[in-house]
Write an enzyme that holds these catalytic residues in place. Structure first.
Site, PDB file in Angstrom:
ATOM      1  N   ASP A 229      -8.320  17.982 -15.417  1.00  0.00           N
ATOM      2  CA  ASP A 229      -8.613  16.597 -15.808  1.00  0.00           C
ATOM      3  C   ASP A 229      -8.264  16.468 -17.292  1.00  0.00           C
ATOM      4  O   ASP A 229      -8.935  17.049 -18.152  1.00  0.00           O
ATOM      5  CB  ASP A 229     -10.098  16.298 -15.551  1.00  0.00           C
ATOM      6  CG  ASP A 229     -10.465  14.834 -15.828  1.00  0.00           C
ATOM      7  OD1 ASP A 229      -9.805  14.214 -16.682  1.00  0.00           O
ATOM      8  OD2 ASP A 229     -11.417  14.327 -15.198  1.00  0.00           O
TER       9      ASP A 229
ATOM     10  N   ARG B 291       0.846  -1.220   0.000  1.00  0.00           N
ATOM     11  CA  ARG B 291       0.000   0.000   0.000  1.00  0.00           C
ATOM     12  C   ARG B 291       0.869   1.253   0.000  1.00  0.00           C
ATOM     13  O   ARG B 291       0.496   2.285  -0.544  1.00  0.00           O
ATOM     14  CB  ARG B 291      -0.970  -0.026   1.205  1.00  0.00           C
ATOM     15  CG  ARG B 291      -1.835   1.205   1.297  1.00  0.00           C
ATOM     16  CD  ARG B 291      -3.113   1.008   2.139  1.00  0.00           C
ATOM     17  NE  ARG B 291      -2.888   0.300   3.382  1.00  0.00           N
ATOM     18  CZ  ARG B 291      -2.275   0.822   4.450  1.00  0.00           C
ATOM     19  NH1 ARG B 291      -1.826   2.061   4.427  1.00  0.00           N
ATOM     20  NH2 ARG B 291      -2.118   0.098   5.552  1.00  0.00           N
TER      21      ARG B 291
HETATM   22  N1  PLP Z   1     -12.827  12.043 -15.545  1.00  0.00           N
HETATM   23  C1  PLP Z   1     -13.434  11.934 -16.739  1.00  0.00           C
HETATM   24  C2  PLP Z   1     -13.270  13.018 -17.752  1.00  0.00           C
HETATM   25  C3  PLP Z   1     -14.205  10.801 -17.033  1.00  0.00           C
HETATM   26  O1  PLP Z   1     -14.809  10.706 -18.225  1.00  0.00           O
HETATM   27  C4  PLP Z   1     -14.359   9.803 -16.041  1.00  0.00           C
HETATM   28  C5  PLP Z   1     -15.201   8.610 -16.299  1.00  0.00           C
HETATM   29  O2  PLP Z   1     -15.886   8.516 -17.290  1.00  0.00           O
HETATM   30  C6  PLP Z   1     -13.730   9.963 -14.815  1.00  0.00           C
HETATM   31  C7  PLP Z   1     -12.951  11.101 -14.589  1.00  0.00           C
HETATM   32  C8  PLP Z   1     -13.875   8.919 -13.719  1.00  0.00           C
HETATM   33  O3  PLP Z   1     -13.111   7.800 -14.015  1.00  0.00           O
HETATM   34  P1  PLP Z   1     -13.386   6.356 -13.336  1.00  0.00           P
HETATM   35  O4  PLP Z   1     -14.625   5.837 -13.959  1.00  0.00           O
HETATM   36  O5  PLP Z   1     -12.148   5.580 -13.634  1.00  0.00           O
HETATM   37  O6  PLP Z   1     -13.566   6.585 -11.879  1.00  0.00           O
END
Ligand code: PLP
Length: 379
Positions: free
Chosen positions: A177, A53
């Site tokens: 993101d 971990r």
């Molecule tokens: N960020 C974006 C832009 C996504 O499209 C998604 C999921 O579709 C996520 C985060 C979340 O990812 P996860 O499904 O792996 O938790």
């Protein structure tokens, strides 16, 4: 660490984290499933691993590679994209304020809303296509400005450099993101962001067979400490096998993403001309309202995701989704197979038009994908 000169992204994608195994000579890295690692006679761990971990050879290799590909100092791998988002949100304290995009992956907004309800932070949702609106939303308590570009599912584009500058002027972190663009097409850290997140479940994994997330940070500062604590003490660590799968996918990432982007552009152009389609959302189209910003901050393509709206409303969109033969009707994105999703069925998000179909373009031949959409739209 930036992309270490003199090699190109493609070369690093193949070699980072993939040294030949010193003990066996194995060229493909072994998967180290052991949860615990032997102490030396003096009680230390000179081989540097203690407990999985805390750290694991497969995770460390993946983190090294992803940090370098994004041009960050350090990466923290997590068990899902949502865990990456929650790890960043864990840095917020009661009384802190966060600004998030009104149009973005709904799971990220949901995680922020949960933090708001449980931990006494406040959240403002803003249309980030206009940096002025972000400026108006800033408060003395703003600690985080979250960007998602291109956004899911409407493909909005946010000017990362402008928002990062604004966030820093107010003493806030800017976190982006980068799931849709990947480090192949866009490096938010170079545009001023403090951290980048990915759902590695998507393009980085690229085969619809592993769930994961990562936060890549510009430096080992306060934000890193919170994200790391979420991984280690919070226990949101990915398994060695998941890390191995993700590292296995990195060498093909540049090839996949560029090929998917080329196909997506051609499909967007086809749909834009189609009489049964009344809107196409793809930042690579010169008619997209944010095309100029996308062209400035992305390179080598605009990604493999697009969305379109069908004349005739929700029922008509639903019929198109029902008729495709090559596209698979499924959620998620970024994999080798093309997916179609009628967002009205799955998304509790009122911002998304009911006639919107989202496409994740895979690696099938473009003509076959276009022929499939043509027959589905023609019926
Ligand atoms: N960020 C974006 C832009 C996504 O499209 C998604 C999921 O579709 C996520 C985060 C979340 O990812 P996860 O499904 O792996 O938790």
């Amino acid at each position: 660490m930036t992309h270490p000169a003199p090699f190109h992204l493609e070369t690093w994608a193949v070699h980072l984290g993939r040294e030949v195994d010193a003990a066996t000579g194995a060229v493909a890295p072994p998967i180290v499933l052991s949860t615990t690692f032997e102490r030396d006679a003096d009680g230390s761990h000179v081989r540097s691993f203690t407990y999985t971990r805390d750290d694991n050879p497969n995770r460390r290799a993946l983190e090294t590679a992803l940090a370098a590909l994004e041009g960050g100092a350090v990466a923290v791998a997590l068990s899902s994209g949502n865990a990456a988002t929650s790890a960043v949100l864990s840095a917020l304290r009661p009384g802190d304020h966060a600004v998030l995009p009104a149009h973005s992956y709904y799971g990220s907004r949901k995680a922020a809303q949960i933090a708001q309800a449980q931990r006494g932070i406040t959240v403002t949702l803003v249309d980030m296509r206009d940096p002025q609106r972000v400026a108006q939303a800033m408060r003395p308590t703003t600690r985080l400005v979250w960007v998602e570009t291109p956004s899911n599912p409407l493909l909005h584009v946010t000017d990362i450099a402008a928002i990062a500058e604004l966030a820093h002027r107010h003493g806030a972190w800017c976190v982006c993101d980068n799931t849709f663009a990947t480090p192949v097409l866009q490096n938010p850290l170079q545009l001023g962001a403090d951290a980048v997140t990915h759902a590695t479940t998507k393009y980085i994994g690229g085969h619809s067979d592993v769930l994961g997330g990562v936060v890549v940070l510009r430096e080992r500062g306060e934000l890193f400490e919170h994200v790391k604590a979420y991984q280690v003490s919070g226990g949101a660590a990915p398994s060695p096998f998941d890390c191995w799968l993700l590292l296995r996918s990195l060498p093909t990432l540049p090839l996949r993403v560029r090929a998917q982007s080329e196909r997506a552009l051609q499909i967007a152009r086809f749909l834009a001309e189609h009489p049964r389609v009344h809107a196409v959302h793809y930042p690579g189209l010169t008619t997209h309202p944010d095309h100029a910003i996308a062209a400035r901050q992305m390179r080598g393509g605009f990604g493999g995701m697009l969305a379109f709206q069908v004349r005739g409303g929700e029922a008509a969109a639903s019929k198109v989704a029902a008729r495709v033969r090559l596209f698979t009707r499924a959620t998620s994105l970024g994999s080798v197979e093309s997916l179609i999703e009628h967002r009205a069925l799955v998304n509790p998000d009122d911002h998304v038009p009911r006639d919107l179909l989202r496409l994740s373009i895979g690696l099938e031949h473009t003509e076959d994908l276009i022929a499939d959409l043509a027959q589905a739209l023609a019926a």
